[in-house]
Motif scaffolding. Structure first.
Motif, short mmCIF file in Angstrom:
data_model
loop_
_atom_site.label_atom_id
_atom_site.label_comp_id
_atom_site.label_asym_id
_atom_site.label_seq_id
_atom_site.Cartn_x
_atom_site.Cartn_y
_atom_site.Cartn_z
N GLU A 1 0.85 -1.20 0.00
CA GLU A 1 0.00 0.00 0.00
C GLU A 1 0.89 1.24 0.00
O GLU A 1 1.88 1.30 0.73
CB GLU A 1 -0.85 0.04 1.28
N PRO A 2 0.54 2.26 -0.77
CA PRO A 2 1.37 3.48 -0.75
C PRO A 2 1.29 4.18 0.60
O PRO A 2 0.34 4.02 1.34
CB PRO A 2 0.75 4.36 -1.84
N VAL A 3 2.34 4.95 0.89
CA VAL A 3 2.41 5.71 2.14
C VAL A 3 2.07 7.16 1.81
O VAL A 3 2.50 7.68 0.79
CB VAL A 3 3.82 5.60 2.74
N ASN A 4 1.31 7.79 2.68
CA ASN A 4 0.94 9.19 2.49
C ASN A 4 2.19 10.04 2.26
O ASN A 4 3.22 9.84 2.91
CB ASN A 4 0.16 9.66 3.71
N ARG B 1 2.99 13.10 3.07
CA ARG B 1 3.53 13.82 4.22
C ARG B 1 4.14 12.87 5.24
O ARG B 1 5.12 13.19 5.91
CB ARG B 1 2.45 14.68 4.87
N GLU B 2 3.54 11.68 5.34
CA GLU B 2 4.15 10.71 6.26
C GLU B 2 5.54 10.33 5.76
O GLU B 2 6.49 10.23 6.55
CB GLU B 2 3.27 9.45 6.40
N MET C 1 7.54 12.24 4.04
CA MET C 1 8.44 13.36 4.34
C MET C 1 8.87 13.33 5.80
O MET C 1 10.04 13.56 6.14
CB MET C 1 7.75 14.69 4.04
N TRP C 2 7.92 13.05 6.66
CA TRP C 2 8.24 13.01 8.10
C TRP C 2 9.26 11.91 8.40
O TRP C 2 10.19 12.11 9.18
CB TRP C 2 6.96 12.80 8.93
N LEU C 3 9.10 10.77 7.74
CA LEU C 3 10.08 9.70 7.95
C LEU C 3 11.48 10.19 7.59
O LEU C 3 12.46 9.91 8.29
CB LEU C 3 9.74 8.48 7.09
N ILE D 1 12.57 13.38 7.60
CA ILE D 1 13.04 14.37 8.59
C ILE D 1 13.51 13.66 9.86
O ILE D 1 14.60 13.93 10.38
CB ILE D 1 11.90 15.35 8.93
N ALA D 2 12.67 12.74 10.34
CA ALA D 2 13.01 12.06 11.59
C ALA D 2 14.28 11.23 11.42
O ALA D 2 15.12 11.16 12.33
CB ALA D 2 11.85 11.18 12.04
N GLY D 3 14.43 10.62 10.26
CA GLY D 3 15.62 9.80 10.02
C GLY D 3 16.89 10.64 9.99
O GLY D 3 17.89 10.30 10.61
N TRP E 1 17.36 13.58 11.36
CA TRP E 1 17.62 14.10 12.71
C TRP E 1 18.27 13.02 13.58
O TRP E 1 19.23 13.29 14.33
CB TRP E 1 16.31 14.59 13.32
#
Ligand code: HEM
Ligand code: CU
Lengths: 576, 181
Positions: B15-18, B20-21, B23-25, B27-29, B31
């Motif tokens: 299933e595709p991932v949203n 923005r989710e 993008m957040w992955l 950023i968090a990665g 950081w």
């Protein structure tokens, strides 16, 4: 008395012992439900005991009040720590395993005799621990949470701690048997996310418990004289596999509860099975390494070991937490947007059932855990920053943000939920019930921040009965911290009152609450049902509200990170 | 739409991932790696690291070492220890600090030896004039830890024990006097 008790353990079951929950739609079997109630009620009793000692501990640290002297302080602090951190949370966690396993899967709880044996063993261990803490005297001292050898800790304490851990393992067996049956005789289906989370929790629990049994056995064989000396550094390393391991259990159980409660009272959906499950898998591999962050200021370990472990292998587990930090609110956002509940950036959130204490407790738990507990945990877990946090009151602030605010609030929400959906009792007062999460989160949140500042800005140490107004025999004391300590004291009193209110509402509802009739959902069901039908596929739903919140979180994180490092480099030069 | 109680159906892994989710992955990665990199790099270029030589010692041996050091050291008129060289020995015991009070010179690098004679203790130190400049190190009875330190600012530095060490723990206080050279 007996009649009231037996009533508490009864519901409208069909001949096979099942009923359909009017809120979650789950098929619930009597065996699963009754054991959830048993463990949950026991947890609440432990909370009462530990809470009483929150009063004496906090009112002693607020030296203006100075409730009890040094002579009894460590005893009270030990009672506080073991009854709240261990007994309140672990009894709840066994209940959560039974919810996440048999209830969600619609099965009966297998091996109920084993579950009861686990309960009896855990209770025996808990009573023993309380007894040996309370009666430590003469040359023997109270253990606090950690029982750091070679302090002379009562032998019975080590033995009871082992008994308790064995009991928790026994109690987890029926859960593991449920999963095994599901995989063996069920279809080839994937486990539901909540069950999967509970399963990973149980594996991490088993690792932690084995470490704990090793640590306390090491202490025990030394106490009874089988080995002559004990290595304090080795004990610390062993102890923290359970000492922190149990916090990982709390974390995973809490996250599982977050997925559960945001769904059942907020209508949250799963935005990506792949991403959420991968985060749990990252936990499985890396989170136990985090135990090392208790050992950053220890002499006996190498730098490379410290760097690798304190960072959970390059922050693998912190990354996992940040994944959940997006996935859970996003589930709420997507579920509510699909139903057309609230537009704009945050309309889905502001239109949520904020009067429902189960909902508000969950959301405050998520926010405060992340912003306060999570960020401070990563900060103090950095090798160098750790020397400005280690064993100060700021550490106490950090773990009250995680366990006393985050986990405890989530579990308070769960207790309320269980009262309505399993005990089938309405609240004695809906208004007071609604008030509890706001009151507790607000007061404890501020008390926690005060503790953090007291530690970082004034270097107030933990585990001492007097240091701000008086260090016995010294002409120095940390008197500059007195005003902030008073602020802490006032909000600690308020937090305790909020805890009392929670207990009054919970126990009052159990005993005097109106019985909810079959089919009555007590207003818990989210608007528009549990899951919206049709519409866009979930990944295509707008999640910009969650994204905005996560960016705010990241900005806070970065600012606090920079500030902490800024404070550190002001120091004289230290270390090779 | 799937809830967390449902068994996911079909090929849920693909299933595709949203957006923005995703993008957040990212950023968090990034950081996560960045803060690891900084922490690790700081052990090389930074001035504040809880890093030093460690030796396994028997508590009574360590006590003798500290005693020998004190015997060799001078005292000023107030009876404070003046270390004979660059090594400063501190022995924690219930409920006091051997080797303190000591007089040091600002700007000079000392090897601070930390150890204990009985149980675990905590070495929590701050200058009287700036309480927020404080650090905390664990002391174990079976390990001697040698941490180099040089104090930039003259002043009175207070040491508090911040690990529970028994009844009387809260009276465990010591002093370092850092003087202008
Ligand atoms: C109204 C609520 C609470 C208040 C006011 C409170 C206050 C305190 C204070 C002041 C201390 C520090 C004592 C010291 O280091 O000298 C402490 C320690 C501690 N508290 Fe709480 N607390 C509360 C609730 C909780 C809860 C809910 C938990 C766990 C779920 C918890 C777990 C602990 C633990 C583990 C310690 C450390 C004990 C040790 O050093 O061995 N507390 N608490
Ligand atoms: Cu001490």
């Amino acid at each position: 008395m007996v009649a009231t008790l037996s009533q508490l353990f009864d519901n409208d079951y069909d001949e096979e012992g099942f009923r359909t929950c009017s809120v979650t739609g789950l098929e619930i079997h009597r065996t699963a439900e009754n054991h959830v109630k048993l463990f949950g009620l026991t947890a609440v009793v432990a909370m009462v005991v530990g809470g009483i000692f929150a009063i004496t501990v906090a009112m002693t640290r607020w030296e203006l009040i100075g409730l009890i002297g040094e002579a009894n302080y460590y005893r009270h602090l030990s009672m506080h720590a073991w009854n709240l951190l261990i007994f309140w949370l672990v009894f709840m966690e066994i209940a959560i395993l039974y919810v996440g396993g048999p209830m969600v899967l619609g099965r009966r709880l297998p091996l109920t005799k084993v579950a009861k044996a686990g309960w009896v063993t855990m209770v025996a261990g808990a009573l023993g621990i309380n007894y040996f803490i309370w009666t430590a005297s003469g040359a023997e001292v109270a253990p606090l949470l950690t029982a750091y050898v070679p302090l002379n800790i009562p032998t019975g304490f080590f033995a009871s701690a082992i008994v308790f851990l064995v009991g928790a393992t026994i109690a987890a067996v029926p859960f593991l048997a449920t999963i095994w049956k599901e995989k063996r005789w069920g279809t080839d289906d994937t486990l539901p996310l909540v069950t999967f989370g509970a399963f990973i929790t149980s594996i991490i629990a088993v690792q932690a418990i084995l470490g704990g049994i090793a640590a306390f056995s090491y202490g025990l064989v030394w106490k009874v004289g089988i080995i002559e000396t004990i290595n304090s550094g080795a004990y610390r390393t062993l102890f923290w596999t359970i000492g922190h391991g149990s916090q990982q259990i709390n974390l995973l159980a809490m996250i599982t509860v977050w997925y559960f409660l945001t769904h059942v009272v907020g209508g949250a959906v799963v935005v990506s099975e792949k991403v959420s499950r991968s985060a749990f898998i990252l936990y499985l591999f890396f989170i136990n390494l985090g135990a090392a962050h208790h050992l950053m200021a220890d002499p006996a370990l190498g730098v490379g070991w410290k760097l690798f472990n304190t960072s959970y292998a390059f922050y693998g587990a912190a990354f996992a937490s940040m994944i959940h930090a997006f996935a859970i609110p996003a589930g709420l956002e997507a579920g509510r947007r699909q139903r057309g509940l609230g537009g704009g950036l945050f309309g889905w959130l502001t239109s949520a059932p904020w009067r429902n204490p189960v909902f508000s407790a969950t959301i405050f738990s998520i926010i405060l855990f992340g912003f306060v507990g999570g960020i401070t945990g990563v900060l103090m877990g950095q090798l160098q920053l750790n020397i400005t946090w280690h064993n100060t009151f700021a550490t106490v602030g950090h773990f009250h943000a995680t366990v006393a605010v985050g986990t405890t609030l989530a579990f308070m929400g769960l207790v309320f939920f269980v009262i309505q959906t399993m005990f089938r009792r309405d609240f004695v007062s809906g208004t007071l019930a609604s008030l509890v999460p706001y009151f507790y989160a607000g007061a404890m949140g501020i008390a926690t921040l005060a503790m953090i500042y007291l530690g970082i800005l004034y270097g107030v140490p933990r585990r001492t009965s007097s240091v701000v107004r008086n260090i016995p025999g010294a002409d120095f004391s940390i008197s500059a911290a007195a005003p902030l300590m008073s602020l802490f004291g006032v909000f600690a009193v308020l937090a305790i009152l909020a805890g009392v209110l929670f207990l009054l509402v919970a126990l009052g509802s159990l005993l005097f609450g109106a019985r909810l009739e079959r089919g009555d959902d007590a207003g818990l069901r989210p608007d528009g049902g549990l899951t919206p039908d049709g519409g866009k596929p979930v990944h295509a739903v707008d999640m910009r509200g969650t994204f905005a919140m996560c960016l705010i979180f990241m900005a806070t994180f970065v600012v606090l990170y920079v500030l902490n490092w800024f404070l550190l480099v002001q120091l004289w030069s230290i270390g090779a | 739409m799937p809830g967390p109680f449902d068994k996911p159906e079909g090929n849920w892994w693909d299933e595709p991932v949203n957006r923005r989710e995703g993008m957040w992955l990212g950023i968090a990665g990034v950081w996560s790696l960045a803060i690891f990199g900084w922490m690790s790099g700081f052990t090389r270029f930074g001035d504040q690291n809880p890093v030093g030589e460690t030796y396994e010692v028997d508590p009574s041996e360590y006590r003798e070492t500290v005693q020998a050091y004190i015997d060799e050291a001078d005292e000023n008129e107030e009876g404070h220890i003046i270390p004979p060289g660059d090594s400063v020995y501190i022995g924690a015991f219930r409920f006091n600090w051997d080797g303190l009070p000591v007089v040091l010179e600002a700007g000079q690098e000392y090897d601070i030896h930390l150890g204990a004679y009985d149980v675990q203790h905590g070495f929590s130190i701050r200058p009287e004039h700036s309480l927020s400049q404080q650090i905390n190190l664990q002391i174990l009875p079976d390990t001697e830890w040698v941490i180099p330190m040089s104090f930039d600012d003259p002043g009175t530095y207070h040491v508090i024990c911040n690990e529970f060490c028994g009844q009387g723990h809260n009276s465990m206080h010591g002093t370092l006097y850092v003087e202008e050279p």
